[in-house]
Design a protein around this motif. Structure first.
Motif, PDB file in Angstrom:
ATOM      1  N   MET A 137      23.570  78.433 -43.997  1.00 12.79           N
ATOM      2  CA  MET A 137      24.337  79.673 -43.891  1.00 12.79           C
ATOM      3  C   MET A 137      23.694  80.728 -44.792  1.00 12.79           C
ATOM      4  N   ILE A 138      23.197  81.797 -44.159  1.00 14.76           N
ATOM      5  CA  ILE A 138      22.568  82.887 -44.898  1.00 14.76           C
ATOM      6  C   ILE A 138      23.509  84.083 -44.809  1.00 14.76           C
ATOM      7  N   GLU A 139      24.304  84.255 -45.858  1.00 14.72           N
ATOM      8  CA  GLU A 139      25.374  85.260 -45.884  1.00 14.72           C
ATOM      9  C   GLU A 139      25.527  85.767 -47.308  1.00 14.72           C
ATOM     10  N   ASP A 140      25.304  87.061 -47.526  1.00 11.69           N
ATOM     11  CA  ASP A 140      25.374  87.607 -48.883  1.00 11.69           C
ATOM     12  C   ASP A 140      26.786  87.944 -49.338  1.00 11.69           C
ATOM     13  N   ASP A 141      27.718  88.099 -48.426  1.00  9.25           N
ATOM     14  CA  ASP A 141      29.090  88.415 -48.786  1.00  9.25           C
ATOM     15  C   ASP A 141      29.830  87.105 -49.064  1.00  9.25           C
ATOM     16  N   GLU A 142      30.146  86.861 -50.341  1.00  4.49           N
ATOM     17  CA  GLU A 142      30.749  85.578 -50.709  1.00  4.49           C
ATOM     18  C   GLU A 142      32.108  85.353 -50.052  1.00  4.49           C
ATOM     19  N   GLY A 143      32.875  86.420 -49.838  1.00  2.00           N
ATOM     20  CA  GLY A 143      34.155  86.296 -49.144  1.00  2.00           C
ATOM     21  C   GLY A 143      33.959  85.850 -47.708  1.00  2.00           C
ATOM     22  N   HIS A 144      32.977  86.444 -47.026  1.00  2.00           N
ATOM     23  CA  HIS A 144      32.675  86.026 -45.654  1.00  2.00           C
ATOM     24  C   HIS A 144      32.189  84.575 -45.645  1.00  2.00           C
ATOM     25  N   ALA A 145      31.340  84.218 -46.621  1.00  3.52           N
ATOM     26  CA  ALA A 145      30.803  82.853 -46.675  1.00  3.52           C
ATOM     27  C   ALA A 145      31.929  81.833 -46.826  1.00  3.52           C
ATOM     28  N   ARG A 146      32.890  82.117 -47.722  1.00  2.00           N
ATOM     29  CA  ARG A 146      34.026  81.199 -47.899  1.00  2.00           C
ATOM     30  C   ARG A 146      34.859  81.105 -46.625  1.00  2.00           C
ATOM     31  N   LEU A 147      35.105  82.243 -45.997  1.00  2.00           N
ATOM     32  CA  LEU A 147      35.880  82.278 -44.758  1.00  2.00           C
ATOM     33  C   LEU A 147      35.173  81.495 -43.654  1.00  2.00           C
ATOM     34  N   ILE A 148      33.875  81.676 -43.543  1.00  2.00           N
ATOM     35  CA  ILE A 148      33.093  80.965 -42.530  1.00  2.00           C
ATOM     36  C   ILE A 148      33.180  79.461 -42.762  1.00  2.00           C
ATOM     37  N   GLU A 149      32.892  79.033 -43.991  1.00  2.00           N
ATOM     38  CA  GLU A 149      32.896  77.593 -44.261  1.00  2.00           C
ATOM     39  C   GLU A 149      34.290  76.995 -44.067  1.00  2.00           C
ATOM     40  N   ARG A 150      35.323  77.654 -44.579  1.00  2.00           N
ATOM     41  CA  ARG A 150      36.694  77.141 -44.461  1.00  2.00           C
ATOM     42  C   ARG A 150      37.095  76.972 -42.994  1.00  2.00           C
ATOM     43  N   ASN A 151      36.757  77.940 -42.154  1.00  2.00           N
ATOM     44  CA  ASN A 151      37.175  77.858 -40.754  1.00  2.00           C
ATOM     45  C   ASN A 151      36.296  76.944 -39.917  1.00  2.00           C
ATOM     46  N   ILE A 152      35.053  76.760 -40.311  1.00  2.00           N
ATOM     47  CA  ILE A 152      34.230  75.733 -39.664  1.00  2.00           C
ATOM     48  C   ILE A 152      34.830  74.361 -39.967  1.00  2.00           C
ATOM     49  N   ARG A 153      35.237  74.161 -41.215  1.00  2.00           N
ATOM     50  CA  ARG A 153      35.861  72.878 -41.605  1.00  2.00           C
ATOM     51  C   ARG A 153      37.180  72.670 -40.861  1.00  2.00           C
ATOM     52  N   ARG A 154      37.964  73.730 -40.717  1.00  2.00           N
ATOM     53  CA  ARG A 154      39.245  73.621 -40.006  1.00  2.00           C
ATOM     54  C   ARG A 154      39.058  73.215 -38.553  1.00  2.00           C
ATOM     55  N   SER A 155      37.896  73.510 -37.989  1.00  2.00           N
ATOM     56  CA  SER A 155      37.653  73.130 -36.596  1.00  2.00           C
ATOM     57  C   SER A 155      37.150  71.694 -36.483  1.00  2.00           C
ATOM     58  N   GLY A 156      37.034  71.005 -37.632  1.00  2.00           N
ATOM     59  CA  GLY A 156      36.659  69.594 -37.601  1.00  2.00           C
ATOM     60  C   GLY A 156      35.189  69.317 -37.837  1.00  2.00           C
ATOM     61  N   VAL A 157      34.391  70.326 -38.133  1.00  2.00           N
ATOM     62  CA  VAL A 157      32.963  70.124 -38.392  1.00  2.00           C
ATOM     63  C   VAL A 157      32.790  69.766 -39.865  1.00  2.00           C
ATOM     64  N   ASN A 158      32.216  68.593 -40.121  1.00  2.00           N
ATOM     65  CA  ASN A 158      32.046  68.115 -41.493  1.00  2.00           C
ATOM     66  C   ASN A 158      30.592  68.047 -41.925  1.00  2.00           C
ATOM     67  N   ASN A 159      29.696  68.642 -41.143  1.00  2.00           N
ATOM     68  CA  ASN A 159      28.279  68.644 -41.473  1.00  2.00           C
ATOM     69  C   ASN A 159      28.046  69.348 -42.809  1.00  2.00           C
ATOM     70  N   GLU A 160      26.959  68.972 -43.463  1.00  2.00           N
ATOM     71  CA  GLU A 160      26.589  69.652 -44.704  1.00  2.00           C
ATOM     72  C   GLU A 160      26.317  71.123 -44.403  1.00  2.00           C
ATOM     73  N   ILE A 161      26.831  71.997 -45.248  1.00  2.00           N
ATOM     74  CA  ILE A 161      26.556  73.428 -45.157  1.00  2.00           C
ATOM     75  C   ILE A 161      25.841  73.828 -46.439  1.00  2.00           C
ATOM     76  N   ILE A 162      24.642  74.359 -46.299  1.00  2.00           N
ATOM     77  CA  ILE A 162      23.892  74.836 -47.459  1.00  2.00           C
ATOM     78  C   ILE A 162      23.934  76.360 -47.418  1.00  2.00           C
ATOM     79  N   PRO A 163      24.666  76.957 -48.384  1.00  2.00           N
ATOM     80  CA  PRO A 163      24.794  78.416 -48.384  1.00  2.00           C
ATOM     81  C   PRO A 163      23.681  79.110 -49.169  1.00  2.00           C
ATOM     82  N   PHE A 164      23.257  80.239 -48.651  1.00  2.00           N
ATOM     83  CA  PHE A 164      22.300  81.097 -49.349  1.00  2.00           C
ATOM     84  C   PHE A 164      22.853  82.507 -49.340  1.00  2.00           C
ATOM     85  N   THR A 165      22.809  83.172 -50.485  1.00  2.00           N
ATOM     86  CA  THR A 165      23.276  84.556 -50.566  1.00  2.00           C
ATOM     87  C   THR A 165      22.120  85.541 -50.480  1.00  2.00           C
ATOM     88  N   SER A 166      20.894  85.031 -50.409  1.00  2.00           N
ATOM     89  CA  SER A 166      19.744  85.914 -50.252  1.00  2.00           C
ATOM     90  C   SER A 166      18.796  85.350 -49.201  1.00  2.00           C
TER      91      SER A 166
END
Length: 146
Positions: A9-38
């Motif tokens: 996940m390449i996303e510089d907005d930390e709020g968007h990054a948290r929202l993205i990860e939280r809702n991906i998890r809510r849909s049942g996806v448990n794959n590793e997510i490696i976040p990058f802000t740059s």
């Protein structure tokens, strides 16, 4: 058996990054997510120690890419990934606020697999990401070229 898919996940907005990860998890996806802000850090990871992408040979990635990054153009990142012999089959989902039709066309021409405009409304954004997570749960992702 294939390797599990790692979501980059390449996303510089930390709020968007948290929202993205939280809702991906809510849909049942448990794959590793490696976040990058740059973009620079993401490129360094993807292309590895020698800059070729060989470090990740045989790994299965799915890239979530914001186009509007402070240090690198998402378009340039997309282009570099799709031109690389090891990473070119990696699915790239552009997830950005930009809804310009020329930009959308350019991303598809460069090889993005899905282009999603982030909804401005919080609930619409959360719903879009949950649907994206459901999509992730059924797609097949090839490993990086060997």
């Amino acid at each position: 058996m294939s390797n599990p898919v790692t979501i980059i996940m390449i996303e510089d907005d930390e709020g968007h990054a948290r929202l993205i990860e939280r809702n991906i998890r809510r849909s049942g996806v448990n794959n590793e997510i490696i976040p990058f802000t740059s973009g620079t850090a993401a490129l360094n990871y993807l292309f590895g120690s020698d800059g070729t992408g060989l470090d990740h040979k045989g790994c299965a990635f799915l890239i979530l890419l914001d186009l509007n990054l402070p240090d690198a153009s998402g378009i340039d990142i997309l282009k570099r990934v799709k031109e690389n012999k090891y990473l070119k089959t990696t699915p790239v989902v552009v997830l950005t606020t930009t809804d310009d039709s020329h930009e959308i066309k350019r991303c598809y021409e460069l090889g993005c697999n899905v282009y999603i405009t982030k909804p401005v409304n919080y609930e619409s954004f959360a719903n879009a990401i949950r649907q994206l997570g459901l999509f992730f749960s059924v797609i097949q992702v090839p490993p990086a070229a060997i």
